[in-house]
Design an enzyme around this catalytic site. Structure first.
Site, PDB file in Angstrom:
ATOM      1  CG  ASP A   1       5.280  -2.384   9.671  1.00 39.05           C
ATOM      2  OD1 ASP A   1       5.380  -2.815  10.843  1.00 39.05           O
ATOM      3  OD2 ASP A   1       4.473  -2.845   8.844  1.00 39.05           O
TER       4      ASP A   1
ATOM      5  NE  ARG B   1      27.826  25.341  -0.495  1.00 40.92           N
ATOM      6  CZ  ARG B   1      28.728  25.308  -1.484  1.00 40.92           C
ATOM      7  NH1 ARG B   1      29.063  26.426  -2.120  1.00 40.92           N
ATOM      8  NH2 ARG B   1      29.285  24.178  -1.836  1.00 40.92           N
TER       9      ARG B   1
ATOM     10  CE  LYS C   1       5.129  -1.808   5.883  1.00 43.42           C
ATOM     11  NZ  LYS C   1       3.785  -2.273   6.263  1.00 43.42           N
TER      12      LYS C   1
ATOM     13  NE  ARG D   1      -2.739  -1.529   3.246  1.00 43.00           N
ATOM     14  CZ  ARG D   1      -3.133  -1.287   4.501  1.00 43.00           C
ATOM     15  NH1 ARG D   1      -3.899  -0.262   4.775  1.00 43.00           N
ATOM     16  NH2 ARG D   1      -2.743  -2.073   5.478  1.00 43.00           N
TER      17      ARG D   1
ATOM     18  CG  ASN E   1      31.714  46.946   4.813  1.00 41.93           C
ATOM     19  OD1 ASN E   1      31.209  46.383   3.844  1.00 41.93           O
ATOM     20  ND2 ASN E   1      31.054  47.776   5.584  1.00 41.93           N
TER      21      ASN E   1
ATOM     22  N   GLY F   1      35.825  49.530  -5.934  1.00 38.68           N
ATOM     23  CA  GLY F   1      34.723  48.761  -6.511  1.00 38.68           C
ATOM     24  C   GLY F   1      35.041  48.327  -7.934  1.00 38.68           C
TER      25      GLY F   1
ATOM     26  CE  LYS G   1      33.767  26.023  -0.182  1.00 37.05           C
ATOM     27  NZ  LYS G   1      34.583  25.499  -1.262  1.00 37.05           N
TER      28      LYS G   1
HETATM   29  C1  UD1 Z   1      -0.040  -9.144  12.803  1.00 38.19           C
HETATM   30  C2  UD1 Z   1      -0.550 -10.058  13.902  1.00 38.19           C
HETATM   31  C3  UD1 Z   1      -1.840  -9.495  14.458  1.00 38.19           C
HETATM   32  C4  UD1 Z   1      -1.619  -8.095  14.984  1.00 38.19           C
HETATM   33  C5  UD1 Z   1      -1.023  -7.218  13.893  1.00 38.19           C
HETATM   34  C6  UD1 Z   1      -0.618  -5.901  14.468  1.00 38.19           C
HETATM   35  C7  UD1 Z   1       0.154 -12.280  13.201  1.00 38.19           C
HETATM   36  C8  UD1 Z   1      -0.278 -13.567  12.627  1.00 38.19           C
HETATM   37  N1  UD1 Z   1      -0.794 -11.357  13.333  1.00 38.19           N
HETATM   38  O1  UD1 Z   1      -1.006  -9.172  11.793  1.00 38.19           O
HETATM   39  O2  UD1 Z   1      -2.299 -10.321  15.513  1.00 38.19           O
HETATM   40  O3  UD1 Z   1      -2.822  -7.533  15.451  1.00 38.19           O
HETATM   41  O4  UD1 Z   1       0.145  -7.832  13.328  1.00 38.19           O
HETATM   42  O5  UD1 Z   1      -0.233  -5.044  13.457  1.00 38.19           O
HETATM   43  O6  UD1 Z   1       1.283 -12.133  13.575  1.00 38.19           O
HETATM   44  N2  UD1 Z   1       6.224  -9.962   8.252  1.00 38.19           N
HETATM   45  C9  UD1 Z   1       7.353 -10.636   7.868  1.00 38.19           C
HETATM   46  N3  UD1 Z   1       7.199 -11.831   7.219  1.00 38.19           N
HETATM   47  C10 UD1 Z   1       5.993 -12.363   6.949  1.00 38.19           C
HETATM   48  C11 UD1 Z   1       4.842 -11.651   7.350  1.00 38.19           C
HETATM   49  C12 UD1 Z   1       4.986 -10.460   8.011  1.00 38.19           C
HETATM   50  O7  UD1 Z   1       8.462 -10.198   8.099  1.00 38.19           O
HETATM   51  O8  UD1 Z   1       5.950 -13.440   6.369  1.00 38.19           O
HETATM   52  C13 UD1 Z   1       6.400  -8.698   8.956  1.00 38.19           C
HETATM   53  C14 UD1 Z   1       5.749  -7.549   8.211  1.00 38.19           C
HETATM   54  O9  UD1 Z   1       6.690  -6.906   7.379  1.00 38.19           O
HETATM   55  C15 UD1 Z   1       5.335  -6.643   9.360  1.00 38.19           C
HETATM   56  C16 UD1 Z   1       5.030  -7.616  10.490  1.00 38.19           C
HETATM   57  O10 UD1 Z   1       5.713  -8.802  10.176  1.00 38.19           O
HETATM   58  O11 UD1 Z   1       6.387  -5.812   9.781  1.00 38.19           O
HETATM   59  C17 UD1 Z   1       3.540  -7.873  10.670  1.00 38.19           C
HETATM   60  O12 UD1 Z   1       3.041  -8.411   9.475  1.00 38.19           O
HETATM   61  P1  UD1 Z   1       1.608  -8.099   8.951  1.00 38.19           P
HETATM   62  O13 UD1 Z   1       1.386  -8.773   7.660  1.00 38.19           O
HETATM   63  O14 UD1 Z   1       1.354  -6.630   9.008  1.00 38.19           O
HETATM   64  O15 UD1 Z   1       0.740  -8.832  10.053  1.00 38.19           O
HETATM   65  P2  UD1 Z   1      -0.794  -8.671  10.264  1.00 38.19           P
HETATM   66  O16 UD1 Z   1      -1.497  -9.615   9.388  1.00 38.19           O
HETATM   67  O17 UD1 Z   1      -1.165  -7.247  10.187  1.00 38.19           O
END
Ligand code: UD1
Ligand code: MG
Length: 462
Positions: free
Chosen positions: A103, A336, A22, A15, A380, A426, A354
């Protein structure tokens, strides 16, 4: 307590609609995942493992100097699968492992530390909050005595479970050995056919391990970034907190909603900052400094009582910029790297400085360039004058002695020395040293031609 920190950062971030992974998008000048690393750093984990996947090369490249180790997750089969990839890199002697999200950038050190303490190497500690609209999140399922029984993902939840407003934030702390055992036993028999990290909660309960839930100090700490709108929202929340902290320390902000701090801003007493200013890197504003509207200031030290007038751009890059006590800079000035202004120096509109030192009381008030110059006290420096510091291959310095007066529109061809008390007429191009206390001119002599008349228009031919 000995810790591991695991940061999940393998997800795609569809998204965001961006080629940049991200977790590398920036909030207050730092990438999202860098915020998480910085928050975790005071926990002094024995191991910090970042799980990478989408854009792994870019993410690992950006965090190369962080001391974290990387575990790649390809393909991404869920959060439980992600932690499975980190298992080989974990320090098994660390009794507690904290799982953070790459994230979710504004998690505070204190919150992560209390979660780790709640785990204490024995309990499973979940960070949870109550949301008015919990749609999409994993719900915390509790038993009759309020004890946590498990987490059910939104997509797998019954209608009754969907009414639960307490959600899992995606952040937990678990006993390391148990975590290793639990993630190895995960199955993907759910709606999304993913390995859910959240299934470890029911496993802990089945083993008789106590599950505790803790809450963050502020909701902002657990908000994730999935879209540019959410990123901008978190940026504003973060900036609001920075602005409040500055005002609580006595800084007078014309409007806390129109300030951006992307780094460290240290302020003395009675500092005033007008609207729309951006501070980056490390900026110090000493007592009584005033910053006008629309200034961008990066890596600079501004001494007491200095005034930076509106629309001034100061960028110290690596070398830094110093503005001396009581100096006046701008409006529309540009400082700078290596600009070092002494006390009461005046730098006016459309003046660029600079890699130059200006001693106390020196003035360059209009339309000028000072590059690679050492300017003495009270000099000056006239409007439109420049140092020609670059010969096409090398840079050279210009030395201007104290009390020299450089007229308007002069070119000082470096290397060149202007003696103290010298006056440069000048319009001069000065390519040889000018002696102290004398007038030096280097321009064509003015002539007037008596009897000269303007040409007249010839009558049309024909
Ligand atoms: C997850 C939780 C959910 C919680 C929510 C909070 C699980 C199954 N669910 O859901 O209970 O309420 O976060 O935001 O854990 N990621 C990986 N590898 C993967 C999948 C995800 O590294 O295979 C990372 C994503 O980049 C992200 C984090 O894990 O940083 C969470 O993944 P996301 O897909 O957002 O989980 P949700 O389904 O939102
Ligand atoms: Mg999510």
């Amino acid at each position: 307590m000995a810790l591991n920190v695991v940061i999940m950062a393998a997800g795609k971030g569809t998204r965001m609609k961006s080629a940049l992974p991200k977790v590398l998008h920036r909030l207050a000048g730092r990438s999202l995942v860098q915020h998480v690393l910085d928050a975790a750093s005071p926990l002094k984990a024995l191991r910090t493992v970042v799980i990478t996947g989408h854009g792994a090369d870019a993410v690992e490249g950006a965090l190369g100097a962080s001391g974290a180790v990387f575990a790649r997750q390809m393909p991404q089969l869920g959060t439980g699968h992600a932690v499975q990839q980190a298992v080989p890199a974990l320090d098994k002697t660390a009794d507690t492992t904290v799982v953070l999200n790459g994230d979710v950038p504004l998690i505070r050190t204190s919150t992560a530390a209390s979660l780790a303490a709640a785990c204490g190497g024995v309990h499973l500690a979940l960070l949870t909050i109550e949301l008015a609209d919990p749609t999409g999140y994993g719900r915390i399922v509790r038993g009759p005595a309020g004890q946590v029984l498990g987490i059910v993902e939104h997509k797998d939840a019954s209608d009754a479970q969907r009414d639960i407003r307490e959600i899992y934030t995606g952040i937990l702390a678990a006993p390391t050995q148990a975590l290793v055992r639990w993630v190895a036993a995960l199955k993907n028999d759910n709606v999304q056919k993913e390995y859910y990290l959240t299934d470890i909660v029911a496993m802990a309960v089945a083993e008789g391990v106590k599950v505790v839930a803790a809450q963050p100090a502020s909701d902002t700490e657990v908000l994730g970034v999935n879209s540019p709108v959410q990123l901008a929202d978190l940026e504003r929340r973060y900036q609001h907190e920075r602005a409040e902290a500055l005002m609580e320390a006595g800084v007078r902000l014309a409007d806390p909603a129109r300030l951006d701090v992307r780094g460290e801003l240290l302020c003395g007493a009675d500092v005033e900052i007008d609207v729309n200013c951006v501070f980056e890197g490390c900026v110090t504003l000493a007592d009584g400094v005033r910053i006008g509207a629309n200034c961008v200031i990066r890596n600079a030290q501004i001494a007491a009582g200095a005034v930076i007038h509106p629309f001034t751009h100061i960028d110290g890059e690596a070398a830094g910029v110093k503005v001396g006590p009581g100096a006046l800079v701008g409006p529309f000035a540009r400082l700078r790297p290596g600009a070092d202004l002494g006390a009461e120096v005046h730098i006016g509109n459309f003046v660029e400085v600079k890699n130059s030192t200006l001693a106390a009381g020196a003035k360059a008030n209009h339309l000028a360039y000072l590059g690679d110059a050492d300017v003495g006290e009270r000099v000056n420096y006239g409007a439109g004058s420049i140092t020609a510091n670059y010969d096409g291959a090398n840079k050279h310095r210009t030395l201007i002695g104290a009390d020299a007066h450089i007229g308007s529109n002069c070119v000082l061809v470096a290397p060149v020395t202007i003696g103290s008390g010298a006056t440069i007429g000048g319009g001069s191009t000065i390519a040889k040293d000018a002696p102290a206390n004398q007038l030096t001119l280097a321009r064509a002599r003015q002539v007037s031609l008596p009897g000269w008349t303007r040409p007249k228009k010839s009558p049309p031919k024909g």
